[in-house]
Design an enzyme around this catalytic site. Structure first.
Site, mmCIF file in Angstrom:
data_model
loop_
_atom_site.group_PDB
_atom_site.id
_atom_site.type_symbol
_atom_site.label_atom_id
_atom_site.label_comp_id
_atom_site.label_asym_id
_atom_site.label_seq_id
_atom_site.Cartn_x
_atom_site.Cartn_y
_atom_site.Cartn_z
ATOM 1 N N ASN A 9 0.865 -1.178 0.000
ATOM 2 C CA ASN A 9 0.000 0.000 0.000
ATOM 3 C C ASN A 9 0.905 1.233 0.000
ATOM 4 O O ASN A 9 1.492 1.572 1.024
ATOM 5 C CB ASN A 9 -0.879 -0.055 1.268
ATOM 6 C CG ASN A 9 -1.700 1.203 1.479
ATOM 7 O OD1 ASN A 9 -1.766 2.079 0.608
ATOM 8 N ND2 ASN A 9 -2.329 1.310 2.643
ATOM 9 N N TRP A 10 1.003 1.850 -1.158
ATOM 10 C CA TRP A 10 1.943 2.984 -1.293
ATOM 11 C C TRP A 10 1.453 4.226 -0.546
ATOM 12 O O TRP A 10 2.209 5.163 -0.351
ATOM 13 C CB TRP A 10 2.135 3.341 -2.769
ATOM 14 C CG TRP A 10 2.875 2.345 -3.593
ATOM 15 C CD1 TRP A 10 3.157 1.035 -3.277
ATOM 16 C CD2 TRP A 10 3.442 2.561 -4.896
ATOM 17 N NE1 TRP A 10 3.846 0.441 -4.297
ATOM 18 C CE2 TRP A 10 4.030 1.354 -5.306
ATOM 19 C CE3 TRP A 10 3.486 3.661 -5.764
ATOM 20 C CZ2 TRP A 10 4.679 1.217 -6.547
ATOM 21 C CZ3 TRP A 10 4.112 3.538 -6.987
ATOM 22 C CH2 TRP A 10 4.713 2.321 -7.379
ATOM 23 N N LYS A 11 0.183 4.255 -0.202
ATOM 24 C CA LYS A 11 -0.425 5.442 0.420
ATOM 25 C C LYS A 11 -0.181 6.679 -0.460
ATOM 26 O O LYS A 11 -0.119 6.548 -1.679
ATOM 27 C CB LYS A 11 0.093 5.610 1.858
ATOM 28 C CG LYS A 11 -0.072 4.310 2.661
ATOM 29 C CD LYS A 11 0.112 4.467 4.137
ATOM 30 C CE LYS A 11 -0.122 3.104 4.798
ATOM 31 N NZ LYS A 11 -0.026 3.160 6.256
ATOM 32 N N HIS A 96 -9.477 0.946 4.939
ATOM 33 C CA HIS A 96 -8.182 1.112 5.612
ATOM 34 C C HIS A 96 -8.366 2.025 6.824
ATOM 35 O O HIS A 96 -9.160 2.968 6.785
ATOM 36 C CB HIS A 96 -7.155 1.708 4.639
ATOM 37 C CG HIS A 96 -5.771 1.702 5.217
ATOM 38 N ND1 HIS A 96 -5.328 2.686 6.059
ATOM 39 C CD2 HIS A 96 -4.759 0.812 5.095
ATOM 40 C CE1 HIS A 96 -4.086 2.408 6.441
ATOM 41 N NE2 HIS A 96 -3.715 1.267 5.864
ATOM 42 N N GLU A 98 -6.689 4.407 7.937
ATOM 43 C CA GLU A 98 -6.508 5.848 7.675
ATOM 44 C C GLU A 98 -7.764 6.445 7.049
ATOM 45 O O GLU A 98 -8.104 7.601 7.286
ATOM 46 C CB GLU A 98 -5.258 6.069 6.808
ATOM 47 C CG GLU A 98 -3.992 5.900 7.638
ATOM 48 C CD GLU A 98 -2.795 5.343 6.901
ATOM 49 O OE1 GLU A 98 -2.746 5.419 5.648
ATOM 50 O OE2 GLU A 98 -1.892 4.812 7.578
ATOM 51 N N GLU A 168 -5.286 -5.188 10.505
ATOM 52 C CA GLU A 168 -4.257 -4.180 10.738
ATOM 53 C C GLU A 168 -4.538 -3.463 12.062
ATOM 54 O O GLU A 168 -5.345 -2.524 12.099
ATOM 55 C CB GLU A 168 -4.270 -3.149 9.609
ATOM 56 C CG GLU A 168 -3.983 -3.750 8.254
ATOM 57 C CD GLU A 168 -3.410 -2.713 7.298
ATOM 58 O OE1 GLU A 168 -2.300 -2.923 6.812
ATOM 59 O OE2 GLU A 168 -4.064 -1.679 7.079
ATOM 60 N N GLY A 174 2.556 2.055 10.806
ATOM 61 C CA GLY A 174 3.494 3.164 10.651
ATOM 62 C C GLY A 174 4.185 3.566 11.947
ATOM 63 O O GLY A 174 4.830 4.602 12.024
ATOM 64 N N SER A 214 3.543 -2.340 10.246
ATOM 65 C CA SER A 214 4.997 -2.390 10.418
ATOM 66 C C SER A 214 5.624 -3.737 10.041
ATOM 67 O O SER A 214 6.550 -4.211 10.698
ATOM 68 C CB SER A 214 5.394 -2.003 11.846
ATOM 69 O OG SER A 214 4.953 -0.679 12.120
ATOM 70 N N GLY A 235 2.931 -1.199 4.317
ATOM 71 C CA GLY A 235 2.950 0.239 4.032
ATOM 72 C C GLY A 235 4.379 0.693 3.801
ATOM 73 O O GLY A 235 4.951 0.510 2.728
ATOM 74 N N GLY A 236 4.984 1.269 4.846
ATOM 75 C CA GLY A 236 6.319 1.856 4.745
ATOM 76 C C GLY A 236 7.346 1.013 3.995
ATOM 77 O O GLY A 236 8.061 1.523 3.119
HETATM 78 P P1 PGA Z 1 2.904 0.127 7.687
HETATM 79 O O1 PGA Z 1 1.443 0.322 7.048
HETATM 80 O O2 PGA Z 1 3.479 -1.128 7.096
HETATM 81 O O3 PGA Z 1 3.668 1.361 7.310
HETATM 82 O O4 PGA Z 1 2.718 -0.010 9.159
HETATM 83 C C1 PGA Z 1 0.581 -0.755 6.844
HETATM 84 C C2 PGA Z 1 -0.726 -0.286 6.264
HETATM 85 O O5 PGA Z 1 -1.225 0.770 6.674
HETATM 86 O O6 PGA Z 1 -1.299 -0.930 5.374
#
Ligand code: PGA
Length: 251
Positions: A9-11, A96, A98, A168, A174, A214, A235-236
């Site tokens: 997930n590049w966000k 998600h 967010e 998640e 993050g 993470s 994500g990251g």
């Molecule tokens: P993260 O994000 O790996 O940076 O914790 C995961 C996500 O939000 O899908």
């Protein structure tokens, strides 16, 4: 045996040249390594059609990070399922945390989005997870149960074949804090039991449940070796080709 599915997930990261650069590195890195999992990337909307043309012929599949549930019309700033399909998407991340926490998405809207995605031929990656406060006061299972019940409300057993669930924990996204493999496994097995009760034991057994929060190359192997963890939503660590490939290889 369920297959392993690793999604990135590049966000809100990577403009067009940056997207091209990352995808080229992923394609060349993956073609030399050995892995037998499904790999999905979810770039921002603006990079989707470019990504679709770059990944042709590779093992990488394409997903979007969100969509709206209406067909078309006066919904400024929104993107429809058919737009995503025509841009080359096969998957779409829905619900998600967010989207839930920053943009106020509720279970009912997420349910509408899942239904629209399915009827448009997109495969939802449906995210659920508790906040730190919810975990600390001991209501993790209640929250997950509500999100799963409402998110999947009105769906048929057949619909479930094309849905991936991503667990998640919000406190692990993050933050560098990963759920321990045992903590994650416990919730994954709870989600599988919910699916079994809502639909059938057979659909629960087939359901792909990813862990997200993470995930990194050095913790992926242990997380992914848990009985009910079938992949990762990253994500990251998906923003660098080496670390995303490291996770894919760990799977
Ligand atoms: P993260 O994000 O790996 O940076 O914790 C995961 C996500 O939000 O899908």
């Amino acid at each position: 045996m369920r297959r392993k599915v690793i999604a990135g997930n590049w966000k809100m990261n990577n403009n067009l040249p940056e997207s091209e650069n990352l995808i080229s590195k992923l394609i060349s890195g993956l073609s030399t390594g050995k892995n037998n999992c499904d790999v999905i990337i979810c770039p921002p909307f603006t990079s989707l059609s470019l990504a679709a043309s770059l990944i042709k012929g590779s093992q990488i599949k394409l997903g979007a990070q969100n969509m709206y549930y209406e067909e078309s019309g006066a919904f400024t700033g929104e993107v429809s399922a058919s737009m995503l399909k025509s841009a080359g998407c096969e998957y779409v991340i829905l619900g998600h945390s967010e989207r839930r926490t920053i943009f106020g998405e509720k279970d009912e809207q997420i349910n509408k989005k899942i239904k629209k995605a399915l009827s448009s031929g997109l495969k939802p990656i449906f995210c659920v997870g508790e906040t730190l406060e919810e975990r600390e006061i001991g209501v993790t299972n209640d929250i997950i149960k509500r999100q799963v019940n409402e998110g999947l409300s009105g769906l048929s057993e057949k619909d479930l074949d094309t849905i991936i669930i991503a667990y998640e924990p919000v406190w692990a996204i993050g933050t560098g804090k990963t759920a321990t493999p045992a903590q994650a496994q416990e919730v994954h097995s709870f989600i599988r039991s919910l699916i079994s009760g809502l639909f059938s034991p057979a659909s629960a057994e087939k359901m792909i449940i990813q862990y997200g929060g993470s995930v990194k190359p050095d913790n992926a192997k242990e997380l992914l070796s848990q009985k009910d963890i079938d992949g990762a939503l990253v994500g990251g660590a998906c923003l660098k080709a080496e670390s995303f490939i490291g996770i894919i290889e760990a799977a």
